[in-house]
Structure formats: structure tokens, C-alpha cells
Design an enzyme around this catalytic site. Structure first.
Site, PDB file in Angstrom:
ATOM      1  N   LYS A 183      -7.183  10.540  -4.722  1.00 37.55           N
ATOM      2  CA  LYS A 183      -8.435  11.174  -4.315  1.00 37.55           C
ATOM      3  C   LYS A 183      -8.812  12.292  -5.295  1.00 37.55           C
ATOM      4  O   LYS A 183      -9.968  12.400  -5.729  1.00 37.55           O
ATOM      5  CB  LYS A 183      -8.313  11.709  -2.892  1.00 37.55           C
ATOM      6  CG  LYS A 183      -8.135  10.625  -1.846  1.00 37.55           C
ATOM      7  CD  LYS A 183      -7.888  11.192  -0.480  1.00 37.55           C
ATOM      8  CE  LYS A 183      -7.759  10.157   0.605  1.00 37.55           C
ATOM      9  NZ  LYS A 183      -7.414   8.800   0.262  1.00 37.55           N
TER      10      LYS A 183
ATOM     11  N   GLY B 186     -10.225   3.089   4.577  1.00 40.51           N
ATOM     12  CA  GLY B 186     -10.076   1.880   5.389  1.00 40.51           C
ATOM     13  C   GLY B 186      -9.181   2.085   6.587  1.00 40.51           C
ATOM     14  O   GLY B 186      -9.391   1.495   7.656  1.00 40.51           O
ATOM     15  N   ASN B 187      -8.170   2.944   6.463  1.00 41.61           N
ATOM     16  CA  ASN B 187      -7.255   3.187   7.585  1.00 41.61           C
ATOM     17  C   ASN B 187      -7.940   3.897   8.737  1.00 41.61           C
ATOM     18  O   ASN B 187      -7.485   3.820   9.874  1.00 41.61           O
ATOM     19  CB  ASN B 187      -6.045   4.011   7.109  1.00 41.61           C
ATOM     20  CG  ASN B 187      -5.070   3.180   6.286  1.00 41.61           C
ATOM     21  OD1 ASN B 187      -4.624   2.134   6.730  1.00 41.61           O
ATOM     22  ND2 ASN B 187      -4.767   3.631   5.098  1.00 41.61           N
TER      23      ASN B 187
ATOM     24  N   LYS C  14       0.295  -3.708  -6.277  1.00 37.80           N
ATOM     25  CA  LYS C  14      -0.292  -3.612  -4.935  1.00 37.80           C
ATOM     26  C   LYS C  14       0.118  -4.822  -4.103  1.00 37.80           C
ATOM     27  O   LYS C  14      -0.308  -5.947  -4.370  1.00 37.80           O
ATOM     28  CB  LYS C  14      -1.815  -3.549  -5.032  1.00 37.80           C
ATOM     29  CG  LYS C  14      -2.356  -2.267  -5.619  1.00 37.80           C
ATOM     30  CD  LYS C  14      -2.345  -1.158  -4.586  1.00 37.80           C
ATOM     31  CE  LYS C  14      -3.074   0.074  -5.109  1.00 37.80           C
ATOM     32  NZ  LYS C  14      -3.106   1.150  -4.114  1.00 37.80           N
TER      33      LYS C  14
ATOM     34  N   LYS D 204     -10.716   2.396  -4.024  1.00 35.42           N
ATOM     35  CA  LYS D 204     -12.101   2.610  -3.576  1.00 35.42           C
ATOM     36  C   LYS D 204     -12.612   3.992  -3.937  1.00 35.42           C
ATOM     37  O   LYS D 204     -13.812   4.179  -4.152  1.00 35.42           O
ATOM     38  CB  LYS D 204     -12.233   2.351  -2.072  1.00 35.42           C
ATOM     39  CG  LYS D 204     -11.479   3.311  -1.167  1.00 35.42           C
ATOM     40  CD  LYS D 204     -12.398   4.364  -0.551  1.00 35.42           C
ATOM     41  CE  LYS D 204     -11.688   5.114   0.537  1.00 35.42           C
ATOM     42  NZ  LYS D 204     -11.030   6.323   0.243  1.00 35.42           N
TER      43      LYS D 204
END
Length: 317
Positions: free
Chosen positions: A279, A17-18, A133, A217
Site C-alpha cells: 500500500k 477484496g478481503n 502468488k 490492485k
């Protein structure tokens, strides 16, 4: 109508997203470059499903509604699941449009579909016992306590900058619209789905119910890729290869890792919790669920070369 699928591998690509910018206008320009690299793969016969992050975007939506609700007396506060769905919609619209425009410019007869996606999470997931979060606007301690009493939400102090709502980051269990996404892919569509990890929902006796939470994600992309039996999960980030001893004199780039080696590096604390660690963990989850597949971590610019085995870090069983 059905389209002819490519004759190459099937790949789930997870975009950060960044990497999509800080405003809809900036994002619209950046996704044109993203689309070019994706269509390069499609032109080579790769069958692509695209997922994406939404951290900055959903935060922007959440903050805008919170500010308007607090200052104009007319705008309702937007529930967090709905803000997530909004971000999926506009990010997916821009990605789909950019990919479609590039396909048309190259004379490639394929179409693109964006699917707003829900992801089932377990209410017993331990993450709900310790929300971490941060989302939404900053508040004073007094405002946060009043809001918590009113809504039942959890608020925590955020690095000396004020108080913010915090939500859980549970594990994805099932992608609700998976069958629809699979049907589209089987009919030759390029699909954008599972944006932001998907809108988190509980599955109840009365149906699905949105829940304030953030699903990683990359983990949802790993789940999607494993369920598809995709040949490869590609997680795109800011670097060409994963490194150990990062930013140290003995920094070393890794071309390949087995799951066992990846777990050893994790035990050594080689990967930063807020960046590379999730990741690598997502790649492990995918490869363990679908051992015939390969996971690739690399940059957007190197993705096509990574698929050809020329660069990036590949994780295998």
C-alpha cells in the site's frame, strides 16, 4: 446522458477484496455499508472512481471450477484470466448497484458504470521468472506434477498444506480501457473499474492476450490515479493510520509522510510485506508519477474525514 460533476476533488478509491466478505451473499450486505461511505463523499462534491481487490473472490471462482472439473466430468476448467474477469463482473455489479441505490435514496442525480478492465503487463517483467502468488485448489505433489506436465503451469508447495498453482505478480504498465473510463468520469458518472488490478494481458502483434497472473490492485489504482491526474489516491485498509513500530510498546501513528520518509521506513522494515508495504509502495508510485497529488491510507469509516485532512496518513512528494 452527461451528468453534472461534483465541484470537489477527483479521487481514486481502492477497496480491499478481503473487506467484501467470503461469499456473494455476505458481500451483497457489506457493499451496502461501503456504498454509504462512498456516496457520503459524492454528496460532498467528490468525483469518485472506485477500484477493488478480488483475491478471495477470484480464488472462490477458480476453486469452484477446478473442483467441478475434477469431480463431475462435464465442467471445463476456467482459465485464470477469465476467472478474474468474472470476479470483476460480479463485484462490480454489486458495488455499482449499492452505490446507485444509495444515490437514488438521497435524490442525487448521478449514475454508475462498471467497466471490466484489462491491464497490460510486460512479458519480460522479472515477476514471470519467479511466480509467487498461490491460486486455485490444493493438490497432492503427484497431482501437481501431472498438471504441470499437462499445462506448463507452475506449482509450489504451500506452507505444508499441499501444492497449488502459483502465478506472477507483474507491474501494471497500461490500463487498456482508460479512455472509456475517463470519458465516463468526464461525463459525471461514478465508475467502478480496474477490479483486482485488472485482467493481466500481453499486448502482441495480433492484439491483447490474457495471461495467468495477479496484479496488485493498489499498484493498478496508483497507475489509474496518476494517469487521470486525480487529486488524491485513497487506499482503504483495516486501520485508521499507518504505524511504525506496529504492535510494539513504542508504536507510533503517522499523520503524514514524504516519499523520502516512506522509503526510509521501508528500508527499516517498518511495513509488513503482505499488508501495509504494498500500500505504501503504491502511494509512492502515484505521488512520484503525479507530484501534485496526495495519497491517503485510512479505513473505510474514516475516508470522508481523511479527505478533509482530519485523519488518516497522507503521503506527499
Amino acid at each position: 446522458m452527461p451528468y453534472a460533476k461534483g465541484d470537489g476533488p477527483s479521487v481514486v478509491i481502492a477497496l480491499g477484496g478481503n473487506a467484501l466478505g467470503n461469499s456473494p451473499q455476505e458481500q451483497l450486505e457489506l457493499v451496502k455499508n461501503t456504498a454509504k461511505h462512498i456516496v457520503d463523499m459524492i454528496a460532498d462534491g467528490v468525483n469518485v472512481v472506485v477500484s477493488h481487490g478480488n483475491g478471495p473472490q477470484v480464488g472462490m471462482i477458480n476453486n469452484a471450477f477446478a473442483y467441478a472439473a475434477a469431480n463431475d466430468g462435464k465442467t471445463p476448467e476456467m482459465p485464470f484470466p477469465e476467472a478474474g474477469a468474472m470476479s470483476q463482473g460480479y463485484i462490480g455489479y454489486q458495488l455499482s448497484q449499492a452505490i446507485l441505490n444509495d444515490l437514488k435514496a438521497r435524490g442525487i442525480d448521478r449514475s454508475v458504470a462498471n467497466v471490466i478492465t484489462q491491464t497490460v503487463v510486460n512479458p519480460e517483467d522479472p515477476a514471470f521468472q519467479n511466480p509467487t502468488k498461490p491460486v486455485g485448489a490444493f493438490m497432492t505433489e503427484e497431482e501437481a506434477k501431472a498438471k504441470a506436465a499437462e499445462t506448463g503451469w507452475t506449482f509450489k508447495e504451500d506452507a505444508g498444506r499441499g501444492w497449488r498453482q502459483v502465478v506472477a505478480s507483474p507491474k501494471p504498465e497500461r490500463i487498456v480501457e482508460f479512455d472509456a473510463v475517463k470519458d465516463l468520469v468526464d461525463n459525471g458518472y461514478i465508475v467502478v473499474s480496474t477490479g483486482g488490478g485488472g485482467v493481466p494481458v500481453f499486448e502482441t502483434d495480433k492484439g491483447y492476450e490474457g495471461v495467468p497472473a495477479v496484479i496488485d490492485k493498489d499498484r493498478s489504482s496508483a497507475k489509474l490515479a496518476a494517469d487521470f491526474g486525480a487529486d488524491m489516491l485513497v487506499i482503504l485498509t483495516a486501520v485508521e493510520k499507518v504505524c511504525i513500530n506496529f504492535n510494539k510498546p513504542d508504536q507510533e501513528e503517522l499523520s503524514t509522510m514524504t516519499v523520502a520518509e516512506a522509503r526510509e521506513y521501508i528500508a527499516q522494515g517498518q511495513f509488513a510485506p503482505g499488508s501495509m508495504l504494498p500500500k505504501v509502495e503504491a502511494c509512492i508510485e502515484y505521488v512520484e508519477a503525479f507530484p501534485k497529488g496526495k495519497a491517503l491510507i485510512t479505513s473505510l469509516e474514516c475516508a470522508a474525514a481523511g479527505l478533509e485532512g482530519k485523519t488518516g496518513t497522507v503521503i506527499v512528494a
